[in-house]
Design a protein around this motif. Structure first.
Motif, short mmCIF file in Angstrom:
data_model
loop_
_atom_site.label_atom_id
_atom_site.label_comp_id
_atom_site.label_asym_id
_atom_site.label_seq_id
_atom_site.Cartn_x
_atom_site.Cartn_y
_atom_site.Cartn_z
N ARG A 46 65.12 7.63 -8.31
CA ARG A 46 64.42 6.56 -7.05
C ARG A 46 63.93 5.63 -7.94
O ARG A 46 64.07 4.40 -7.68
CB ARG A 46 63.41 7.49 -6.32
CG ARG A 46 62.79 6.69 -5.34
CD ARG A 46 61.86 7.67 -4.49
NE ARG A 46 60.66 8.14 -5.37
CZ ARG A 46 60.39 9.38 -5.38
NH1 ARG A 46 61.15 10.26 -4.45
NH2 ARG A 46 59.60 9.93 -6.16
N GLY A 59 65.38 1.55 -8.38
CA GLY A 59 64.38 0.72 -7.84
C GLY A 59 64.20 -0.50 -8.76
O GLY A 59 64.24 -1.77 -8.60
N GLN A 76 72.82 4.69 -11.97
CA GLN A 76 73.43 3.84 -11.14
C GLN A 76 74.88 4.12 -10.72
O GLN A 76 75.24 4.03 -9.68
CB GLN A 76 73.22 2.41 -11.57
CG GLN A 76 73.91 1.18 -10.54
CD GLN A 76 73.58 -0.34 -11.23
OE1 GLN A 76 73.42 -0.40 -12.18
NE2 GLN A 76 73.61 -1.19 -10.24
N GLY A 83 67.18 -2.74 -9.08
CA GLY A 83 67.44 -3.51 -8.00
C GLY A 83 68.51 -3.06 -7.09
O GLY A 83 68.97 -3.83 -5.94
N TYR A 84 68.79 -1.75 -6.95
CA TYR A 84 69.53 -1.13 -6.38
C TYR A 84 69.03 -0.99 -5.01
O TYR A 84 67.93 -0.34 -4.96
CB TYR A 84 70.15 0.22 -7.14
CG TYR A 84 71.07 0.72 -6.42
CD1 TYR A 84 70.90 1.71 -5.66
CD2 TYR A 84 72.42 0.49 -6.68
CE1 TYR A 84 71.97 2.48 -5.11
CE2 TYR A 84 73.53 1.04 -6.20
CZ TYR A 84 73.38 2.03 -5.26
OH TYR A 84 74.22 2.76 -4.71
N GLU A 85 69.50 -1.15 -3.94
CA GLU A 85 68.83 -0.99 -2.68
C GLU A 85 69.51 0.26 -2.15
O GLU A 85 70.75 0.47 -1.93
CB GLU A 85 69.33 -2.16 -1.71
CG GLU A 85 68.61 -3.64 -1.99
CD GLU A 85 69.08 -4.32 -1.03
OE1 GLU A 85 69.38 -4.24 0.27
OE2 GLU A 85 68.93 -5.70 -1.23
N VAL A 86 68.79 1.19 -1.81
CA VAL A 86 69.14 2.61 -1.19
C VAL A 86 69.50 2.42 0.30
O VAL A 86 68.84 1.89 0.98
CB VAL A 86 68.03 3.55 -1.33
CG1 VAL A 86 68.24 5.00 -0.65
CG2 VAL A 86 67.54 3.55 -2.97
N ILE A 87 70.76 2.80 0.56
CA ILE A 87 71.31 2.81 1.83
C ILE A 87 70.92 3.90 2.62
O ILE A 87 70.86 5.05 2.19
CB ILE A 87 72.68 2.63 1.77
CG1 ILE A 87 73.13 1.18 0.92
CG2 ILE A 87 73.27 2.47 3.27
CD1 ILE A 87 74.51 0.88 0.73
N SER A 88 70.51 3.84 3.91
CA SER A 88 69.89 4.83 4.62
C SER A 88 71.06 5.27 5.36
O SER A 88 71.92 4.45 6.24
CB SER A 88 68.84 4.63 5.67
OG SER A 88 68.64 5.60 6.43
#
Length: 181
Positions: A151, A155, A29, A158-163
């Motif tokens: 990945r 997940g 993280q 609770g980490y949101e992957v930014i595009s």
């Protein structure tokens, strides 16, 4: 006496595995957060350079144009004085030319244009370099968050992957054009 050592060893191993997992998850993280910050910094650097372009280039153009007008007027005064037969007007023009020559040793706008074009090229190169840097960080980030087990770990946390999208290198519609065309 021997029986108390085995549960203690098992407990120590379990605690070590749990701690290793916690530190691993936090490390994944932290790396993702670091890469996001690098991307934000790269975006900011691009905006700074674009602001520099927006502030600097019009001022340089105005300066060159003002000097052009000054040089043109000086040249026209010289031409008019040559056509005049009055010694007094020739003397006035000579005095004016000497004053201008002292303030501006060379009456050549071409050097101003060269400096302007150099500044334009430098500014555009800086912007291109910062865009390239942004793309490098986006690539690193995308690779990192898509790898196994990153990945899955991100997940679970609770980490949101930014595009992020790569910036293109097409010339923007507000980019300076060649002034000599």
């Amino acid at each position: 006496m021997k029986n108390w050592k085995f549960p203690l060893i098992i407990a120590a191993v379990v605690i070590a595995v749990v701690m290793l997992c916690i530190f691993s998850f936090q490390g994944v993280q932290n790396k993702a957060i670091s890469l996001e910050e690098q991307i934000s910094t790269a975006q900011s650097e691009i905006k700074v350079q674009e602001k520099r372009r927006a502030d600097l280039i019009p001022n340089l153009v105005d300066c060159v144009q003002a000097y052009d007008e000054h040089e043109y007027q000086t040249l026209m005064d010289v031409i008019n004085a040559r056509g005049s037969s009055s010694d007094e007007s020739v003397q006035e023009i000579q005095t004016m030319i000497q004053a201008v020559a002292e303030a501006y040793p060379e009456l050549k706008s071409s050097e101003n244009y060269r400096e302007l074009m150099n500044e334009l090229a430098t500014t555009e190169n800086l912007i291109a370099n910062y865009r390239s840097n942004f793309n490098k960080w986006v690539k690193s980030y995308n690779q990192y968050v898509r790898k196994f087990p990153n990945r899955q770990i991100l997940g679970m946390l609770g980490y949101e992957v930014i595009s992020y999208e790569y910036l293109d290198y097409n010339v923007s519609s507000d980019a300076p054009t060649n002034l000599f065309d």
